[in-house]
Design a protein around this motif. Structure first.
Motif, PDB file in Angstrom:
ATOM      1  N   SER A  43      -0.972  -6.782 -13.254  1.00  0.00           N
ATOM      2  CA  SER A  43      -0.150  -7.578 -12.329  1.00  0.00           C
ATOM      3  C   SER A  43       0.142  -8.964 -12.891  1.00  0.00           C
ATOM      4  CB  SER A  43      -0.844  -7.709 -10.978  1.00  0.00           C
ATOM      5  OG  SER A  43      -1.912  -8.646 -11.017  1.00  0.00           O
ATOM      6  N   LEU A  44      -0.758  -9.473 -13.698  1.00  0.00           N
ATOM      7  CA  LEU A  44      -0.588 -10.815 -14.237  1.00  0.00           C
ATOM      8  C   LEU A  44       0.562 -10.902 -15.239  1.00  0.00           C
ATOM      9  CD1 LEU A  44      -4.342 -11.717 -14.695  1.00  0.00           C
ATOM     10  CD2 LEU A  44      -2.852 -12.170 -12.749  1.00  0.00           C
ATOM     11  N   THR A  82      -6.718  -1.130  -6.758  1.00  0.00           N
ATOM     12  CA  THR A  82      -7.240   0.209  -7.002  1.00  0.00           C
ATOM     13  C   THR A  82      -8.253   0.196  -8.135  1.00  0.00           C
ATOM     14  OG1 THR A  82      -5.330   0.690  -8.422  1.00  0.00           O
ATOM     15  CG2 THR A  82      -5.232   1.466  -6.125  1.00  0.00           C
ATOM     16  N   ASP A  83      -8.057  -0.720  -9.104  1.00  0.00           N
ATOM     17  CA  ASP A  83      -8.976  -0.853 -10.223  1.00  0.00           C
ATOM     18  C   ASP A  83      -8.696  -2.165 -10.952  1.00  0.00           C
ATOM     19  OD1 ASP A  83      -6.868  -0.336 -12.290  1.00  0.00           O
ATOM     20  OD2 ASP A  83      -6.892   1.648 -11.370  1.00  0.00           O
ATOM     21  N   LYS A  84      -9.585  -2.526 -11.839  1.00  0.00           N
ATOM     22  CA  LYS A  84      -9.475  -3.790 -12.566  1.00  0.00           C
ATOM     23  C   LYS A  84      -8.234  -3.826 -13.464  1.00  0.00           C
ATOM     24  CE  LYS A  84     -12.418  -7.112 -14.926  1.00  0.00           C
ATOM     25  NZ  LYS A  84     -13.786  -7.428 -15.327  1.00  0.00           N
ATOM     26  N   ASP A  85      -7.877  -2.693 -14.040  1.00  0.00           N
ATOM     27  CA  ASP A  85      -6.702  -2.637 -14.913  1.00  0.00           C
ATOM     28  C   ASP A  85      -5.417  -2.953 -14.152  1.00  0.00           C
ATOM     29  OD1 ASP A  85      -8.284  -2.019 -17.091  1.00  0.00           O
ATOM     30  OD2 ASP A  85      -7.914   0.144 -16.955  1.00  0.00           O
ATOM     31  N   GLN A 123       0.831  -1.198   0.000  1.00  0.00           N
ATOM     32  CA  GLN A 123       0.000   0.000   0.000  1.00  0.00           C
ATOM     33  C   GLN A 123       0.864   1.246   0.000  1.00  0.00           C
ATOM     34  OE1 GLN A 123      -2.879   0.087   3.121  1.00  0.00           O
ATOM     35  NE2 GLN A 123      -4.005   1.713   2.188  1.00  0.00           N
ATOM     36  N   ALA A 124       1.326   1.623  -1.164  1.00  0.00           N
ATOM     37  CA  ALA A 124       2.069   2.859  -1.311  1.00  0.00           C
ATOM     38  C   ALA A 124       1.085   4.006  -1.419  1.00  0.00           C
ATOM     39  CB  ALA A 124       2.949   2.789  -2.561  1.00  0.00           C
ATOM     40  N   LYS A 125       1.560   5.222  -1.148  1.00  0.00           N
ATOM     41  CA  LYS A 125       0.665   6.372  -1.220  1.00  0.00           C
ATOM     42  C   LYS A 125      -0.059   6.456  -2.548  1.00  0.00           C
ATOM     43  CE  LYS A 125       1.879  10.157   1.783  1.00  0.00           C
ATOM     44  NZ  LYS A 125       2.590  11.403   1.947  1.00  0.00           N
ATOM     45  N   PRO A 160       1.930  -2.951  -8.351  1.00  0.00           N
ATOM     46  CA  PRO A 160       1.311  -1.637  -8.371  1.00  0.00           C
ATOM     47  C   PRO A 160      -0.217  -1.728  -8.405  1.00  0.00           C
ATOM     48  CG  PRO A 160       3.143  -1.715  -9.899  1.00  0.00           C
ATOM     49  CD  PRO A 160       2.901  -3.121  -9.425  1.00  0.00           C
ATOM     50  N   GLY A 161      -0.858  -0.958  -7.553  1.00  0.00           N
ATOM     51  CA  GLY A 161      -2.314  -0.943  -7.489  1.00  0.00           C
ATOM     52  C   GLY A 161      -2.895  -1.960  -6.522  1.00  0.00           C
ATOM     53  N   CYS A 162      -2.058  -2.831  -5.958  1.00  0.00           N
ATOM     54  CA  CYS A 162      -2.550  -3.842  -5.012  1.00  0.00           C
ATOM     55  C   CYS A 162      -2.667  -3.213  -3.627  1.00  0.00           C
ATOM     56  CB  CYS A 162      -1.612  -5.035  -4.967  1.00  0.00           C
ATOM     57  SG  CYS A 162      -2.203  -6.351  -3.871  1.00  0.00           S
TER      58      CYS A 162
END
Length: 140
Positions: free
Chosen positions: A105-106, A97-100, A32-34, A73-75
């Motif tokens: 990540s995959l 943060t979102d589906k994208d 969880q980065a800013k 990123p985004g997790c």
């Protein structure tokens, strides 16, 4: 881990594969980065899925999944938990943060390595649910 599809599921952990998909379990990870905190105008994306290990291979699968959870990123949350009633099953709960961000990540090298290592010991996938998280501890 989607986590129920053989290839996509494995990736979603990431893999619930990961798939649940990976997907990737004994030590839950919270990245969880800013810049990863959800924005109020954006819908978060969540996945909850069950992954089944080959008999007697659950702890090995947990270790593989736990390796691939850093630096996604985004997790916002990636939790791998042992099923209390099934000695070969895991539950993977993810918030993005979102589906994208989840889809991206995959494609990460660490996730691809985890998928390749986990594939031979994944016996299958159980339930899979997509969610739209709205709040909670750690989600901002």
């Amino acid at each position: 881990m989607t986590h129920l599809d053989s290839t996509d599921g494995l990736a979603r952990r990431a893999v619930l594969a990961g798939g649940l998909g990976l997907a990737a379990v004994a030590a839950p990870s919270l990245t969880q980065a800013k810049e990863d905190k959800p924005q109020m105008d954006k819908t978060m994306y969540g996945l909850i899925g069950q992954m089944k290990a080959a008999p007697g291979k659950r702890d090995e699968l947990v270790a593989i999944l736990a390796e691939s959870t850093e630096g996604m990123p985004g997790c916002l949350s990636y939790i791998v938990a042992k099923d209390a009633a099934d000695a070969d099953a895991l539950w993977i709960t993810e918030v993005w943060t979102d589906k994208d961000s989840h889809a991206a990540s995959l494609k990460l090298p660490a996730v691809q390595v985890a998928i390749a290592k986990a594939r031979p010991i994944i016996a299958g996938f159980g339930h899979r649910f997509e969610t739209a998280p709205v709040g909670g501890v750690g989600l901002g």
